[in-house]
Scaffold this motif. Structure first.
Motif, PDB file in Angstrom:
ATOM      1  N   GLU A  35      -8.010 -12.676  -3.445  1.00 19.44           N
ATOM      2  CA  GLU A  35      -8.930 -12.478  -2.320  1.00 19.44           C
ATOM      3  C   GLU A  35     -10.128 -11.628  -2.734  1.00 19.44           C
ATOM      4  O   GLU A  35     -11.269 -11.911  -2.348  1.00 19.44           O
ATOM      5  CB  GLU A  35      -8.192 -11.809  -1.151  1.00 19.44           C
ATOM      6  N   LEU A  85      -4.162 -17.126   1.171  1.00 21.34           N
ATOM      7  CA  LEU A  85      -3.377 -16.410   2.175  1.00 21.34           C
ATOM      8  C   LEU A  85      -2.059 -17.101   2.491  1.00 21.34           C
ATOM      9  O   LEU A  85      -1.248 -16.564   3.245  1.00 21.34           O
ATOM     10  CB  LEU A  85      -4.191 -16.265   3.472  1.00 21.34           C
ATOM     11  N   VAL A 129       0.455 -12.369   5.557  1.00 29.18           N
ATOM     12  CA  VAL A 129      -0.997 -12.466   5.717  1.00 29.18           C
ATOM     13  C   VAL A 129      -1.585 -11.117   6.118  1.00 29.18           C
ATOM     14  O   VAL A 129      -2.625 -10.699   5.603  1.00 29.18           O
ATOM     15  CB  VAL A 129      -1.364 -13.551   6.762  1.00 29.18           C
ATOM     16  N   VAL A 137      -1.642  -8.816   3.048  1.00 34.53           N
ATOM     17  CA  VAL A 137      -2.677  -9.195   2.078  1.00 34.53           C
ATOM     18  C   VAL A 137      -4.062  -8.823   2.591  1.00 34.53           C
ATOM     19  O   VAL A 137      -4.887  -8.249   1.857  1.00 34.53           O
ATOM     20  CB  VAL A 137      -2.601 -10.706   1.769  1.00 34.53           C
ATOM     21  N   LEU A 138      -4.344  -9.129   3.844  1.00 35.10           N
ATOM     22  CA  LEU A 138      -5.660  -8.826   4.410  1.00 35.10           C
ATOM     23  C   LEU A 138      -5.902  -7.317   4.497  1.00 35.10           C
ATOM     24  O   LEU A 138      -6.997  -6.837   4.202  1.00 35.10           O
ATOM     25  CB  LEU A 138      -5.804  -9.464   5.790  1.00 35.10           C
ATOM     26  N   THR A 177      -6.453  -6.010   0.954  1.00 28.74           N
ATOM     27  CA  THR A 177      -7.766  -6.433   0.482  1.00 28.74           C
ATOM     28  C   THR A 177      -8.855  -5.567   1.105  1.00 28.74           C
ATOM     29  O   THR A 177      -9.801  -5.133   0.429  1.00 28.74           O
ATOM     30  CB  THR A 177      -8.006  -7.916   0.825  1.00 28.74           C
TER      31      THR A 177
END
Length: 474
Positions: free
Chosen positions: A371, A426, A439, A442-443, A446
């Protein structure tokens, strides 16, 4: 850096040296077996990655580096289009993704070296960690001696560690075809080249697009060439040709010899290499090949280690980070950034080797690197397009042909490829039971690795600038 520090002539890199920086960053033998699993369709996957990323980033890098060759790579390019926040964010994302990526290439290098000695060593955490640290801090030490030392190491290392092993695999594949040996792939047809794209292969799309990540690395060294406007486009073209030829042909050479089932069961690139060499009757070359591939892994690490660190040093020099990040030595190397990233990378490597129970967490961290890289390239392609409108009169010795139509085609392909890769990146692996948790993690991760530039700029202090320090660093 003090005012009386020796002046170093940085313009030492020619076309070949500049091209080798890109080849070292991009060409990775460890990707060949995983791509060979797809048989003839690996050609289609490579074509997809070439069209949606390799060609666009090569053309974009050539135009941006020759139009704005003041150094700093992606930072300088994105800053011109979107200001300090955009440029700083792009560079920091490229740097912070390395902190998680370093242990993966280090573990690959250590396990490959183990294969050359005694394969069982790869399961010894102390051996793995020791080799990883020797390699990590050794490449950091090489970077300490500046551009000339790093360039010489890359030139020799990428040839011996990446190009020579790739060419040897290709030659053996051609010999296999010419000797009438059995080919494990079905009869070739153009229909088999077309990749199968469905829900199960969509996550692989992000991997394919980013197989060629790193083509912008030479941009950090634009000022170290004698003539950036002339040399940089030539270097981009040369590196792209070398990377595509070696990658496609070597992958096919493995695919025609080793059954896909063997590749699926293989635990690493050296198992595939051993099968390939045993079948070719040259098993004695496995050990020397392991040593060469180990060297290739070291060079791959070194190219990613110095480029973003140089860019971060430039950001600090402009007063956007605390002065400690601006510490350089007499060779012009950003020693403070090199030490900081080596310390962080060492800690992450320690957890990676000795805490296998963190595998799921590390999978999330690996997804975050995808990402973060996508954010970098989205900003680069967006900057390419915007600068054609906001600074149309800036001289660009290399200019993407076709006017604004051409720039939208190239930039649009790159934006589509990297944005789509961000979305499919994702998608969680099968062993994650909660899609929402994956998700969200990860978001969030990031975001936390991308937001520090905004924090630095928010709390920016006049004392961080060299101008308020009398033009020198303590």
């Amino acid at each position: 850096m003090s005012d009386d520090a020796p002046v170093v002539n940085k313009k030492v890199l020619g076309v070949f040296a500049l091209a080798m920086i890109n080849v070292a960053a991009v060409l990775s033998i460890r990707n060949f077996p995983s791509m060979a699993i797809y048989g003839w369709s690996c050609i289609g996957w490579y074509i997809l990655g070439t069209i949606l990323f390799l060609i666009p980033i090569s053309l974009a890098g050539a135009e941006l580096a020759t139009g704005w060759p003041e150094g700093g790579g992606v930072y300088a390019w994105v800053k011109q289009a979107f200001g300090e926040k955009g440029g700083f964010t792009a560079l920091f994302c490229e740097w912070s993704n390395n902190l998680v990526w370093f242990p993966t290439v280090l573990s690959f290098t250590a396990s490959t070296l183990a294969f050359a000695l005694t394969p069982n060593l790869a399961s010894n955490p102390w051996f793995m960690f020791s080799v990883m640290m020797i390699v990590f801090w050794g490449t950091t030490a090489i970077a300490y001696f500046g551009e000339e030392a790093s360039a010489k190491f890359s030139n020799v290392g990428v040839i011996l560690g990446s190009i020579v092993p790739s060419l040897l695999i290709i030659i053996l594949g051609l010999w296999w075809l010419g000797s009438g040996q059995a080919i494990v792939l079905p009869h070739f047809s153009f229909g088999q080249v077309v990749p199968t794209i469905n829900l199960s292969t969509l996550p692989f799309f992000a991997t394919v697009v980013l197989l060629f990540a790193g083509m912008e690395m030479a941009g950090f060294h634009a000022l170290e060439t004698r003539n950036p406007q002339r040399d940089y486009p030539k270097a981009m073209a040369l590196s792209a040709v070398i990377i595509v030829i070696c990658t496609v042909l070597a992958t096919l050479a493995i695919a025609i010899v080793i059954p896909a089932s063997q590749l699926n069961l293989a635990s690493g690139v050296m198992q595939a290499i051993q099968y390939f060499f045993d079948a070719s009757g040259i098993a004695w070359l496995v050990g020397p090949m392991a040593l060469l591939i180990t060297l290739g892994g070291v060079v791959n690490l070194a190219s990613w280690l110095i480029g973003p660190a140089k860019g971060l040093g430039i950001v600090a020099e402009e007063g956007n980070m605390p002065p400690i990040f601006d510490r350089t030595n007499k060779y012009g190397a950003p020693v403070a950034v090199l030490v900081i990233q080596a310390l962080i990378g060492s800690v992450v490597s320690l957890l990676y080797v000795f805490l296998p129970s963190v595998n799921q967490a590390y999978w999330i961290l690996s997804a975050m690197t995808v990402e973060l890289l996508c954010i970098v390239y989205i900003l680069v392609f967006a900057a390419l397009i915007k600068l054609r409108y906001s600074q149309p009169d800036t001289p660009r010795p290399f200019k993407i042909p076709g006017g604004k139509t051409g720039i939208w085609i190239v930039g649009g392909l790159g934006l589509f490829g990297t944005t789509f890769a961000f979305i499919v990146g994702l998608m969680p692996p099968s062993f994650f039971t909660s899609w929402v948790t994956y998700v969200s993690a990860v978001l969030l991760g990031t975001f936390l690795l991308a937001v520090p530039p905004l924090v630095f700029l928010k709390f920016k202090h006049p004392g961080w600038s060299k101008k308020t320090q009398g033009g020198s660093n303590p």
